[in-house]
Design an enzyme around this catalytic site. Structure first.
Site, mmCIF file in Angstrom:
data_model
loop_
_atom_site.group_PDB
_atom_site.id
_atom_site.type_symbol
_atom_site.label_atom_id
_atom_site.label_comp_id
_atom_site.label_asym_id
_atom_site.label_seq_id
_atom_site.Cartn_x
_atom_site.Cartn_y
_atom_site.Cartn_z
ATOM 1 N N GLU A 1 -6.955 -9.242 -2.877
ATOM 2 C CA GLU A 1 -7.647 -8.970 -1.937
ATOM 3 C C GLU A 1 -9.093 -8.620 -2.398
ATOM 4 O O GLU A 1 -9.605 -7.482 -2.718
ATOM 5 C CB GLU A 1 -7.173 -8.074 -0.839
ATOM 6 C CG GLU A 1 -5.930 -8.310 -0.268
ATOM 7 C CD GLU A 1 -5.603 -7.055 0.666
ATOM 8 O OE1 GLU A 1 -6.405 -6.462 1.285
ATOM 9 O OE2 GLU A 1 -4.094 -6.962 0.673
ATOM 10 N N GLU B 1 0.900 -1.352 0.048
ATOM 11 C CA GLU B 1 -0.107 -0.155 -0.014
ATOM 12 C C GLU B 1 0.758 1.130 -0.098
ATOM 13 O O GLU B 1 0.564 2.104 0.769
ATOM 14 C CB GLU B 1 -1.017 -0.012 1.141
ATOM 15 C CG GLU B 1 -1.823 -1.403 1.231
ATOM 16 C CD GLU B 1 -2.767 -1.071 2.304
ATOM 17 O OE1 GLU B 1 -2.786 -0.465 3.373
ATOM 18 O OE2 GLU B 1 -3.833 -2.035 2.402
#
Length: 406
Positions: free
Chosen positions: A403, A301
């Site tokens: 995800e 991220e």
């Protein structure tokens, strides 16, 4: 390999040409835009296109910037596009973004980031923000879109903004999975998988999946919550069990740059000591799981957190992390991994640029990990997902949905 057998009934309905809902997006005047005190806005001739653009000065908070109320339809998606250019900067750069605020009839508020770009600097010139947002399927009284992001004292110029309703799409599907021939996996919790009493949990995973990712056990804060106290064993036990049942494993993650995920003992480090600790952790972890994992998410991220880059005042430190991981194991495949890039598009264009940067730097980037977190009670927008995937495909590397929850 086996095949996925499914019965799918799908209906897609395209709307008429998208309608513009923003007024004076060309910033030829101050009309329809609000610049609340103490912010000062004026029209300047240094524009992205047309005769004028809006310069925004005297900002005291990160959220201060020009805004406009727009008319939208509940439960509908809207594409956004805008340009912004910083007039001054400091440090390794700034986040610039478009945010949408929804005020409900009951007085509550919801905020959605529609488009963003990290580490923006003056030298970048005009930055193109591209993204989308979905209107909550609720009673919305007012909707406002506004520029924000750079910290206080940073001035910027904005131009060529647009908000258009997306083509409507509806999909109904009935899928019955029989077998699989493509990577189809799930997150696995070591505390459950390694528990002898959780046989149903293990059996379900062994029966349904051919890939897995440890949920938390490979994250640095789990392996080494306090300095020098490391524990790789839960992850090793689980991965050996998964591989004995023919399940391949993704490594997630070596480093996580979001501030809230960095251990307090690491935050006390600086300079060469921090670089050495990170280097040693990556090398040891990669070597510990060499031959056991197929992929590594190297710096998780990083579009949404740059703690390591900021601590070291080095905007290119992320590239160094990939070089360290590749040197430790040239055979493992290295990934970027981020969110708001498929299910929602606030960071899609920024992810495209990051992927192109890493590919050009030859740091052994193999693929893009695309987190796909859909909001509660929200129908995934088919047209939006296709647009985002087409954008990311321009990098020319494999894209993995890492995800996914709906």
């Amino acid at each position: 390999m086996q095949t996925l057998i499914a019965w799918v009934v799908c209906a897609l309905v395209a709307s008429v040409v998208s309608q513009e809902v923003l007024q004076n997006g060309g910033f030829e005047s101050l009309d329809h835009w609000d610049c609340c005190s103490p912010v000062q806005c004026k029209i300047v001739t240094v524009s992205h296109s047309g005769a004028g653009a809006m310069e925004v000065q005297n900002r005291k908070k990160y959220w201060q910037g020009p805004s406009q109320y727009i008319n939208v339809t509940r439960g509908t998606g809207y594409e956004v596009s805008a340009h912004i250019k910083l007039q001054n900067d400091r440090g390794i750069g700034h986040r610039v973004e478009l945010q949408v605020e929804f005020e409900m009839t009951d007085g509550t508020h919801e905020y959605k980031r529609a488009a963003s770009q990290e580490e923006t600097r003056v030298k970048d010139g005009w930055v193109h923000l591209i993204g989308l947002f979905y209107v909550p399927n609720k009673d919305v009284r007012l909707t406002r879109i506004h520029y924000q992001g750079p910290e206080e004292g940073i001035s910027f110029v904005v131009d060529d903004a647009s908000v258009k309703r997306m083509p409507a799409g509806a999909a109904a599907a009935d899928v019955v999975q029989k077998k699989k021939s493509f990577p189809f996996g799930t997150a696995v919790a070591a505390w459950a998988y390694n528990n002898d009493s959780k046989t149903k949990y293990r059996d379900f995973i062994h029966q349904h999946y051919n890939w897995a990712v440890p949920e938390n056990e490979l994250k640095w804060r789990t392996i080494e919550p306090t300095r020098g106290h490391k524990n790789y064993q839960p992850a090793l036990n689980m991965i050996h069990g998964l591989k004995s049942h023919g399940i391949k494993v993704r490594g997630h993650n070596l480093v996580w740059s979001v501030n809230s995920t960095v251990q307090s003992w690491i935050k006390a480090l600086h300079g060469d000591e921090l670089r050495k600790v990170v280097h040693d952790h990556i090398v040891e972890t990669v070597n510990t799981f060499k031959g056991l994992v197929e992929h590594w998410d190297v710096n998780n991220e990083n579009l949404h957190g740059q703690w390591y880059q900021q601590q070291l005042n080095d905007p290119n430190y992320n590239l160094e992390l990939f070089r360290i991981a590749h040197a430790a194991d040239p055979n493992v495949k290295l990934f970027l991994n981020d969110y708001n890039v498929v299910a929602y598009g606030a960071a899609t264009n920024a992810y495209l640029q990051q992927g192109q940067q890493f590919k050009a730097a030859n740091v052994s980037l193999y693929g893009l990990g695309a987190q796909c977190h859909f909001a509660d009670e929200a129908n995934p927008n088919v047209a939006g997902m296709k647009q985002h995937l087409d954008t990311l495909a321009q990098v020319g590397l494999p894209i993995w949905a890492t995800e996914l929850d709906v």
